[in-house]
Write a protein that holds these residues in place. Structure first.
Motif, mmCIF file in Angstrom:
data_model
loop_
_atom_site.group_PDB
_atom_site.id
_atom_site.type_symbol
_atom_site.label_atom_id
_atom_site.label_comp_id
_atom_site.label_asym_id
_atom_site.label_seq_id
_atom_site.Cartn_x
_atom_site.Cartn_y
_atom_site.Cartn_z
ATOM 1 N N ASP A 188 -26.404 133.432 -53.087
ATOM 2 C CA ASP A 188 -27.781 133.125 -53.628
ATOM 3 C C ASP A 188 -28.152 133.174 -52.013
ATOM 4 O O ASP A 188 -27.394 133.148 -51.110
ATOM 5 N N ASP A 204 -31.631 131.903 -50.226
ATOM 6 C CA ASP A 204 -32.283 130.519 -49.860
ATOM 7 C C ASP A 204 -31.236 129.383 -50.234
ATOM 8 O O ASP A 204 -31.063 129.605 -51.204
ATOM 9 N N GLY A 205 -31.703 128.395 -48.650
ATOM 10 C CA GLY A 205 -30.818 127.822 -48.299
ATOM 11 C C GLY A 205 -29.055 127.805 -48.808
ATOM 12 O O GLY A 205 -28.149 126.618 -48.683
ATOM 13 N N THR A 206 -29.111 129.389 -48.623
ATOM 14 C CA THR A 206 -27.284 129.042 -48.870
ATOM 15 C C THR A 206 -26.915 130.682 -47.260
ATOM 16 O O THR A 206 -26.203 129.929 -46.815
ATOM 17 N N ASP A 251 -26.333 126.896 -53.624
ATOM 18 C CA ASP A 251 -27.208 124.963 -52.860
ATOM 19 C C ASP A 251 -27.798 124.518 -54.203
ATOM 20 O O ASP A 251 -28.371 123.391 -53.751
ATOM 21 N N ASP A 283 -28.166 127.813 -59.449
ATOM 22 C CA ASP A 283 -26.609 128.485 -58.949
ATOM 23 C C ASP A 283 -25.658 126.919 -60.014
ATOM 24 O O ASP A 283 -24.707 128.210 -60.272
HETATM 25 MG MG LIG Z 1 -30.154 128.762 -53.112
#
Ligand SMILES: [Mg+2]
Length: 170
Positions: A10, A12-14, A103, A107
């Protein structure tokens, strides 16, 4: 950690801290970790195929993936499990031999389908509860690096791959 042949990430955020900097024209920038990048190069050197799978669409992701020589970039994905299944089918790699790093709730199902799952320490609590590997580091700040480093170290590959790529003795 189970052996994998494909690692799906992933974004964004990962691979980032999850922040999106928006201007009048849309997304202006995301920050990626250079340490994640180096780890992913060694992961690819080990023979694991890399892919990114993101619900958003951004030229920034295309550019970063190109820099890291990530061959499969799937953006604007509404349904991650479906996209993941299609990718595995296309590459003839079973889901059990696929790893997923994510995240957030979007997911979760994809992570459940894969043989190995990982997340940053600041992932959603439901994601952390089910991931096989929870990094001590947050998204965009080395979470992915720690995961791939541990994966390759478990197999005795981290030091030899680093030696081959960078000429360093660890
Ligand atoms: Mg994400």
């Amino acid at each position: 950690m189970k052996d994998i042949r494909l690692l799906v990430l992933d974004v964004d955020g990962t691979l980032t801290d999850g922040k999106i900097y928006m201007g009048a024209e849309g997304e202006v920038c995301k920050a990626f970790s250079i340490k994640d990048g180096l780890g992913l190069r060694l992961m690819a050197d080990s023979g694991v195929t890399l892919a990114v799978l993101t619900g958003r669409e951004s030229r920034i992701v295309q550019n970063r993936a190109a820099e890291l020589k990530i061959p499969h970039v799937i953006q604007n994905v509404q349904n991650k499990p479906d996209a993941l299944r299609r990718l595995c089918q296309e590459l003839s790699i079973p889901l059990e031999e696929t790893g997923f790093v994510g995240d957030d709730l979007i997911d979760l199902e994809a992570m459940r389908l894969c043989g190995l799952s990982a997340c940053p320490c600041d992932a959603a609590k439901e994601v952390k509860a089910q991931a096989d590997f929870v990094s001590e580091l947050p998204g965009g700040s080395g979470a992915v690096r720690q995961f791939v480093e541990c994966y390759l170290e478990e197999r005795g590959l981290w030091a030899p791959l680093a030696a081959r790529r960078f000429g360093v003795k660890l």
